[in-house]
Design a protein around this motif. Structure first.
Motif, PDB file in Angstrom:
ATOM      1  N   UNK A  95       9.751  23.236  45.603  1.00 15.42           N
ATOM      2  CA  UNK A  95       9.251  21.969  45.103  1.00 15.42           C
ATOM      3  C   UNK A  95      10.341  20.916  45.271  1.00 15.42           C
ATOM      4  N   UNK A  96      11.587  21.346  45.043  1.00 12.82           N
ATOM      5  CA  UNK A  96      12.711  20.458  45.329  1.00 12.82           C
ATOM      6  C   UNK A  96      12.894  20.356  46.832  1.00 12.82           C
ATOM      7  N   UNK A  97      13.443  19.246  47.266  1.00 12.83           N
ATOM      8  CA  UNK A  97      13.633  19.050  48.692  1.00 12.83           C
ATOM      9  C   UNK A  97      14.998  19.583  49.131  1.00 12.83           C
ATOM     10  N   UNK A  98      15.171  20.912  49.011  1.00 14.08           N
ATOM     11  CA  UNK A  98      16.398  21.487  49.564  1.00 14.08           C
ATOM     12  C   UNK A  98      16.115  21.979  50.982  1.00 14.08           C
ATOM     13  N   UNK A  99      14.973  21.515  51.548  1.00 14.49           N
ATOM     14  CA  UNK A  99      14.503  21.986  52.847  1.00 14.49           C
ATOM     15  C   UNK A  99      15.505  21.957  53.986  1.00 14.49           C
ATOM     16  N   UNK A 100      16.063  20.790  54.314  1.00 14.60           N
ATOM     17  CA  UNK A 100      16.943  20.724  55.485  1.00 14.60           C
ATOM     18  C   UNK A 100      18.175  21.610  55.323  1.00 14.60           C
ATOM     19  N   UNK A 101      18.778  21.594  54.124  1.00 19.54           N
ATOM     20  CA  UNK A 101      19.945  22.428  53.886  1.00 19.54           C
ATOM     21  C   UNK A 101      19.573  23.902  54.005  1.00 19.54           C
ATOM     22  N   UNK A 102      18.422  24.267  53.387  1.00 24.58           N
ATOM     23  CA  UNK A 102      17.982  25.661  53.438  1.00 24.58           C
ATOM     24  C   UNK A 102      17.755  26.091  54.886  1.00 24.58           C
ATOM     25  N   UNK A 103      17.176  25.190  55.684  1.00 22.63           N
ATOM     26  CA  UNK A 103      16.950  25.504  57.101  1.00 22.63           C
ATOM     27  C   UNK A 103      18.272  25.805  57.804  1.00 22.63           C
ATOM     28  N   UNK A 104      19.245  24.915  57.586  1.00 18.16           N
ATOM     29  CA  UNK A 104      20.552  25.100  58.212  1.00 18.16           C
ATOM     30  C   UNK A 104      21.183  26.417  57.792  1.00 18.16           C
ATOM     31  N   UNK A 105      20.976  26.754  56.521  1.00 14.18           N
ATOM     32  CA  UNK A 105      21.634  27.944  56.001  1.00 14.18           C
ATOM     33  C   UNK A 105      20.949  29.235  56.430  1.00 14.18           C
ATOM     34  N   UNK A 106      19.655  29.148  56.710  1.00 15.36           N
ATOM     35  CA  UNK A 106      18.974  30.310  57.286  1.00 15.36           C
ATOM     36  C   UNK A 106      19.605  30.650  58.632  1.00 15.36           C
ATOM     37  N   UNK A 107      19.944  29.601  59.388  1.00 20.67           N
ATOM     38  CA  UNK A 107      20.599  29.817  60.685  1.00 20.67           C
ATOM     39  C   UNK A 107      21.967  30.463  60.488  1.00 20.67           C
ATOM     40  N   UNK A 108      22.694  30.017  59.450  1.00 20.28           N
ATOM     41  CA  UNK A 108      24.012  30.597  59.160  1.00 20.28           C
ATOM     42  C   UNK A 108      23.851  32.063  58.774  1.00 20.28           C
ATOM     43  N   UNK A 109      22.828  32.342  57.956  1.00 20.13           N
ATOM     44  CA  UNK A 109      22.550  33.717  57.552  1.00 20.13           C
ATOM     45  C   UNK A 109      22.285  34.591  58.795  1.00 20.13           C
ATOM     46  N   UNK A 110      21.431  34.088  59.686  1.00 24.04           N
ATOM     47  CA  UNK A 110      21.125  34.845  60.907  1.00 24.04           C
ATOM     48  C   UNK A 110      22.365  35.067  61.755  1.00 24.04           C
ATOM     49  N   UNK A 111      23.222  34.047  61.797  1.00 22.59           N
ATOM     50  CA  UNK A 111      24.463  34.156  62.563  1.00 22.59           C
ATOM     51  C   UNK A 111      25.339  35.283  61.990  1.00 22.59           C
ATOM     52  N   UNK A 112      25.415  35.345  60.659  1.00 20.40           N
ATOM     53  CA  UNK A 112      26.216  36.392  60.007  1.00 20.40           C
ATOM     54  C   UNK A 112      25.668  37.778  60.346  1.00 20.40           C
ATOM     55  N   UNK A 113      24.343  37.886  60.399  1.00 22.49           N
ATOM     56  CA  UNK A 113      23.718  39.176  60.717  1.00 22.49           C
ATOM     57  C   UNK A 113      24.030  39.581  62.166  1.00 22.49           C
ATOM     58  N   UNK A 114      24.055  38.579  63.047  1.00 22.31           N
ATOM     59  CA  UNK A 114      24.397  38.842  64.449  1.00 22.31           C
ATOM     60  C   UNK A 114      25.864  39.285  64.559  1.00 22.31           C
TER      61      UNK A 114
END
Lengths: 165, 165
Positions: free
Chosen positions: B79-98
């Motif tokens: 509901x809060x607009x943490x969207x853009x940051x969350x998007x960026x951080x999903x990429x960081x999460x995926x990078x860590x998994x790689x």
């Protein structure tokens, strides 16, 4: 050499003496090699361990960099309410820095210190009236580790001579 | 033993022969030790390297865990607009998994598979009518690595026998 009636035996004795000296020499060499190998190995083991530690730690730096880029971006944009998430992620960022320090790689993002080619990589030079030339005025990407254990230098902005100074 | 007129020499020869045999034996043993040591060191070096890799990779797991916890929390709260940051951080999460996979530690967060004590740690059992008992129905914390190279098992919720089944 004694004159004996058993020349074959005498010759054999001389040969044996030679062989004994030679074998003793070989044996001692092999023992010395063994000792050297042990010492060399102890050094190599520590070096290889350090190299592996650095290699694995280095692999994580881009992850931390991107986490910080995302955070910086969010903080500049704090009109949006990314506050709680950003707060949580600042803690994650700090945790990552503690992990690196625990592995022996201190973070370096100091400004106001003289440029040091061992620890800094100057990527921008900028005129600045307030500090002496050759001062680190901004850190674009922090460095980690020192001396032999440096993972990477800090990428910095350095003050240039002001024109006409 | 030959009967010769030079008994001293003969004795000495016999002694020398013994010494030669003994020294040759010692020398060969030292060489064999050297060879064994080299082989042992090569194995040990690889094992120590792997241990250091695992140690350093493990140190990062709590960082990744916390990043994911923060993200999960933010996503539930979209509901809060943490969207853009969350998007960026999903990429960081995926990078860590790689990064972890690149070091040899694949992520494991599969559900719907049978519980395997080698790869799973059951932290909750829950009745579930839709799957056979002993099925992984939720992953609370992913596991990384396999077999010898396992950093940690996945912490999971396992389906229990339904009462009365």
């Amino acid at each position: 050499m004694e004159n004996g009636p058993v020349p074959v035996d005498t010759k054999s004795t001389v040969d044996d003496e030679r062989t004994v000296a030679e074998l003793e020499d070989r044996w001692r060499r092999a023992l010395a090699d063994l000792d050297n190998l042990r010492k060399r190995y102890a050094r190599e083991l520590e070096r290889e361990r350090a190299a592996e530690r650095a290699r694995v730690a280095c692999a994580w730096l881009p992850v931390l960099d991107n986490l910080e880029l995302a955070l910086d971006h969010a903080q500049r944009d704090l009109s949006h309410d990314s506050g709680p998430l950003a707060q949580g992620l600042l803690a994650v960022r700090d945790q990552a820095i503690v992990v690196l320090a625990g592995l022996g790689y201190e973070r370096h993002d100091e400004t106001g210190i003289p440029f040091d080619p061992e620890r800094h990589e100057a990527v921008v030079a900028r005129a600045d009236d307030h500090v002496p030339p050759g001062t680190v005025i901004e850190v674009l990407r922090p460095g980690y580790g020192d001396g032999d254990r440096q993972l990477r230098p800090a990428a910095v902005v350095v003050s240039a001579d002001t024109p006409g100074a």
